[in-house]
Design an enzyme around this catalytic site. Sequence first.
Site, short mmCIF file in Angstrom:
data_model
loop_
_atom_site.label_atom_id
_atom_site.label_comp_id
_atom_site.label_asym_id
_atom_site.label_seq_id
_atom_site.Cartn_x
_atom_site.Cartn_y
_atom_site.Cartn_z
N VAL A 174 0.95 -0.90 0.19
CA VAL A 174 -0.08 -0.19 -0.26
C VAL A 174 1.39 1.10 0.34
O VAL A 174 0.50 1.78 -0.49
CB VAL A 174 -0.97 -0.01 1.32
N TYR A 175 1.98 1.25 0.52
CA TYR A 175 3.12 2.54 0.61
C TYR A 175 2.97 3.38 -1.05
O TYR A 175 3.45 2.39 -1.95
CB TYR A 175 4.17 2.37 1.14
N ALA A 176 2.18 4.04 -0.96
CA ALA A 176 2.42 5.25 -2.07
C ALA A 176 2.21 3.81 -3.31
O ALA A 176 2.02 3.94 -4.48
CB ALA A 176 3.84 5.37 -2.57
#
Length: 327
Positions: free
Chosen positions: A61-63
Amino acid sequence: MDYVKMGNTGLDVSRLCLGCMGFGTGAGWHHNEWALGEDDSRAIIKKALDMGINFFDTANVYAAGVSETILGKALKDFANRDEVVIATKVHGKQHDGPNGAGLSRKAILSEIDKSLMRMGLDYVDLYIIHRWDYNTPIEETMEALHDVVKAGKARYIGASSMYAWQFQKALYTAEKHGWTRFVSMQDHLNLIYREEEREMLPLCRAEGIALTPYSPLAAGRLTRDWSETSTRLETDAIAKMKYDSTRDADRLVVERLAEVAKTHGVPRVQIALAWLLQKTPVTIPIIGATKFSHLEDAVPALSVTLTPEEVAFMEEPYVPHRMVGPN
């Protein structure tokens, strides 16, 4: 750099891990306005490698996956794959509509392939469930994770941010069925948030689980005077949710940390990390870095020794906090 075993495994990891949430931007990703672009992110990753860090933590989900892409490309260019330890996570929302999040068999088997594709890898060293999934039986999740390991797509599995009873249930389920067990717990722990000391730390000690705490500096609150500010302090809504309701009590802890740092003649970050490193079974704190100085200030913490009196002095003003992390 010091290296330790990851819990009860034979895996060698640096005593500090570089967290990669601050690398990359993506459509719909507004969590960190302070995130770096690819070139600056690569420079930080290279600096971490040069300082001996071999453990890197990211998430799908990071960026919106961009962090994974940046990390994979950088490590391919700068590192020996057999020496680095790469962790990523699964659970968060990846798309609208059915099956876009969670820890179902469908989601796990789909997301591991997508993460590997983004990072350009055949496997990750540690595959972590990012949160507890209340809508999927733990048996389904643990069997799917076991199959990911047996397929050679992950070497180990870990967990993050849940209640101790949930983690114990997952460990029991794996043991009962002969499936792969979790080897690590990535939880929320620092000088102004110590709720994990009640149950999670004792559980991990008893089970030989490596503790890899996130937010060891409380999103920067432990590293500067209370009156100072930063872009992250002003814009990080999640950090505000974690800490703003206990500002008055937390301020006393931060002021005492500053006194201890002055006594040692070191930056406050080193005292905050040294406090964490002396907690058993803390193995590898996860530090974020968006400047070279963040790494240069953090690594010397490995050489800082706190007396029992200093630890007690910093801990004494702490008051109970609302649980943040498990949901």
